[in-house]
Design a protein around this motif. Structure first.
Motif, PDB file in Angstrom:
ATOM      1  N   PRO A 104       0.808  -1.227   0.000  1.00  0.00           N
ATOM      2  CA  PRO A 104       0.000   0.000   0.000  1.00  0.00           C
ATOM      3  C   PRO A 104       0.839   1.275   0.000  1.00  0.00           C
ATOM      4  N   GLN A 105       2.074   1.225   0.521  1.00  0.00           N
ATOM      5  CA  GLN A 105       2.936   2.405   0.454  1.00  0.00           C
ATOM      6  C   GLN A 105       3.208   2.808  -0.988  1.00  0.00           C
ATOM      7  N   GLY A 106       3.255   1.816  -1.883  1.00  0.00           N
ATOM      8  CA  GLY A 106       3.422   2.124  -3.299  1.00  0.00           C
ATOM      9  C   GLY A 106       2.110   2.437  -3.985  1.00  0.00           C
ATOM     10  N   LEU A 107       1.078   1.636  -3.680  1.00  0.00           N
ATOM     11  CA  LEU A 107      -0.198   1.784  -4.374  1.00  0.00           C
ATOM     12  C   LEU A 107      -0.918   3.069  -4.013  1.00  0.00           C
ATOM     13  N   ILE A 108      -0.588   3.666  -2.876  1.00  0.00           N
ATOM     14  CA  ILE A 108      -1.258   4.908  -2.489  1.00  0.00           C
ATOM     15  C   ILE A 108      -0.832   6.083  -3.369  1.00  0.00           C
ATOM     16  N   CYS A 109       0.257   5.909  -4.121  1.00  0.00           N
ATOM     17  CA  CYS A 109       0.733   6.980  -4.998  1.00  0.00           C
ATOM     18  C   CYS A 109      -0.215   7.182  -6.179  1.00  0.00           C
ATOM     19  N   ASP A 110      -0.207   8.385  -6.715  1.00  0.00           N
ATOM     20  CA  ASP A 110      -1.114   8.722  -7.816  1.00  0.00           C
ATOM     21  C   ASP A 110      -0.779   7.961  -9.093  1.00  0.00           C
ATOM     22  N   VAL A 115      -4.045  -8.181   9.517  1.00  0.00           N
ATOM     23  CA  VAL A 115      -4.898  -7.742   8.408  1.00  0.00           C
ATOM     24  C   VAL A 115      -4.114  -6.721   7.595  1.00  0.00           C
ATOM     25  N   PRO A 116      -4.376  -6.616   6.296  1.00  0.00           N
ATOM     26  CA  PRO A 116      -3.734  -5.565   5.496  1.00  0.00           C
ATOM     27  C   PRO A 116      -4.028  -4.194   6.100  1.00  0.00           C
ATOM     28  N   ASP A 117      -3.041  -3.294   6.020  1.00  0.00           N
ATOM     29  CA  ASP A 117      -3.218  -1.980   6.632  1.00  0.00           C
ATOM     30  C   ASP A 117      -2.663  -0.893   5.730  1.00  0.00           C
ATOM     31  N   MET A 118      -2.260   0.240   6.299  1.00  0.00           N
ATOM     32  CA  MET A 118      -1.770   1.400   5.554  1.00  0.00           C
ATOM     33  C   MET A 118      -2.780   1.857   4.500  1.00  0.00           C
ATOM     34  N   GLY A 119      -4.080   1.688   4.812  1.00  0.00           N
ATOM     35  CA  GLY A 119      -5.128   2.105   3.886  1.00  0.00           C
ATOM     36  C   GLY A 119      -5.473   1.088   2.811  1.00  0.00           C
ATOM     37  N   SER A 120      -4.979  -0.148   2.948  1.00  0.00           N
ATOM     38  CA  SER A 120      -5.196  -1.163   1.912  1.00  0.00           C
ATOM     39  C   SER A 120      -6.671  -1.370   1.573  1.00  0.00           C
ATOM     40  N   HIS A 121      -7.529  -1.390   2.594  1.00  0.00           N
ATOM     41  CA  HIS A 121      -8.941  -1.691   2.349  1.00  0.00           C
ATOM     42  C   HIS A 121      -9.653  -0.558   1.609  1.00  0.00           C
ATOM     43  N   LEU A 180      -8.744   0.599  -6.928  1.00  0.00           N
ATOM     44  CA  LEU A 180      -7.941   0.314  -8.118  1.00  0.00           C
ATOM     45  C   LEU A 180      -8.448  -0.893  -8.899  1.00  0.00           C
ATOM     46  N   VAL A 181      -8.857  -1.953  -8.201  1.00  0.00           N
ATOM     47  CA  VAL A 181      -9.167  -3.210  -8.893  1.00  0.00           C
ATOM     48  C   VAL A 181     -10.602  -3.686  -8.691  1.00  0.00           C
ATOM     49  N   GLY A 182     -11.384  -2.981  -7.873  1.00  0.00           N
ATOM     50  CA  GLY A 182     -12.737  -3.428  -7.574  1.00  0.00           C
ATOM     51  C   GLY A 182     -12.778  -4.277  -6.311  1.00  0.00           C
ATOM     52  N   VAL A 183     -13.961  -4.328  -5.703  1.00  0.00           N
ATOM     53  CA  VAL A 183     -14.096  -5.011  -4.414  1.00  0.00           C
ATOM     54  C   VAL A 183     -13.847  -6.509  -4.534  1.00  0.00           C
ATOM     55  N   ARG A 235      -2.372  -5.339 -15.753  1.00  0.00           N
ATOM     56  CA  ARG A 235      -3.683  -5.696 -16.288  1.00  0.00           C
ATOM     57  C   ARG A 235      -4.800  -5.321 -15.310  1.00  0.00           C
ATOM     58  N   LEU A 236      -4.532  -5.507 -14.026  1.00  0.00           N
ATOM     59  CA  LEU A 236      -5.543  -5.231 -13.011  1.00  0.00           C
ATOM     60  C   LEU A 236      -5.704  -3.739 -12.728  1.00  0.00           C
ATOM     61  N   GLY A 237      -4.681  -2.956 -13.042  1.00  0.00           N
ATOM     62  CA  GLY A 237      -4.735  -1.535 -12.741  1.00  0.00           C
ATOM     63  C   GLY A 237      -3.941  -1.139 -11.511  1.00  0.00           C
TER      64      GLY A 237
END
Length: 268
Positions: A123-129, A149-155, A161-164, A184-186
């Motif tokens: 999530p530290q990477g995925l939170i970037c624009d 549980v996943p954290d750093m805003g993962s949920h 980005l990829v849908g629920v 492919r997933l975004g």
């Protein structure tokens, strides 16, 4: 708080006009975050915010060594075992300040991910624009495998980005995702052969963004962020308000005048 003059676990530099580069620099432990590294990361965010837009108008973040980041240092986690709940809560909340502060930056953020990226590093990477990746990138939500549980805003980040449905699979099953599948997933904006090529591409894109009037970029980033939890009518209302401000800005008038001047020259 300003960035420390002598960083130990982070690097912070200007690499192009208006572009800052932040590097996780603890490669001996796969850039795992400890307390000092988090303190330095938060100080850098403060410095970036204070330097916007005069010094920095876009920021690229990457990792040194063989991978981007593997999240929190397990040695540090082990030290927290047995501590009272209030101490554990404060410890975890401190680490999550980075995700909130990074997301709140007014300038666009670009991640350059490479190698195995696990745990909180994902999530530290995925939170970037914008998210650039080398072909050897593998993201792995391995939280469940160590009883977390996943954290750093993962949920929040991953479903956006990829849908629920796909987020359930990625985060609960914890299966590794390679760069091609991530694209492919975004999860990724672009995939390049190597870390160096991904970093060069991200820096080039950041330079283009940094050349755009910063308030225009900030308005658009804020609208995109707000749209996550706004209705279409609310988003349109915000766009109307921002666009009205833009029409009254001298920069817009100059751009329009330049367009018609160029068209007149072509016609003559």
């Amino acid at each position: 708080m300003s960035a420390p003059s002598a960083l130990r676990h982070m690097k912070f530099e200007t690499v192009a006009d208006g572009v800052a580069l932040v590097t996780f620099a603890r490669p001996e432990v796969k850039n795992a975050f400890n307390r000092l590294m988090m303190d330095e990361a938060l100080a850098i965010v403060d410095e970036l915010a204070a330097g916007y837009p005069a010094r920095w108008r876009a920021v690229v973040v990457c990792g040194e060594g063989d991978n981007y980041c593997c999240g929190g240092d397990l040695e540090m986690f082990r030290e927290m075992l047995g501590q009272p709940r209030h101490a554990v809560h404060a410890f975890i909340a401190r680490f999550h300040q980075w995700a909130l502060a990074w997301d709140a930056l007014p300038m666009p953020t670009l991640a350059v991910m490479h190698g195995p990226v696990v745990g909180g590093g994902v999530p530290q990477g995925l939170i970037c624009d914008l998210r650039y990746a080398a072909e050897n990138t593998v993201v792995h939500f391995n939280f469940m495998h160590i009883g977390l549980v996943p954290d750093m805003g993962s949920h929040f980040i991953v479903p956006s980005l990829v849908g629920v449905g796909r987020a359930y699979e990625l985060m609960l099953a914890g299966e590794p995702i390679d760069a091609a599948e991530g694209l492919r997933l975004g999860l990724f904006t672009k995939v390049l052969p190597t870390r160096e090529e991904a970093l060069a591409a991200a820096t080039k894109r950041a330079s283009v963004i940094a050349a755009v009037p910063p308030d225009v970029v900030a308005h658009s980033k804020r609208l995109l962020r707000n749209a996550r939890h706004s209705s279409l009518s609310e988003t349109v209302a915000q766009e109307v308000a921002c666009q009205a401000d833009r029409f009254l800005d001298p920069v817009f008038a100059e751009k329009i005048a330049g367009f018609f001047a160029k068209r007149a020259r072509r016609a003559s």
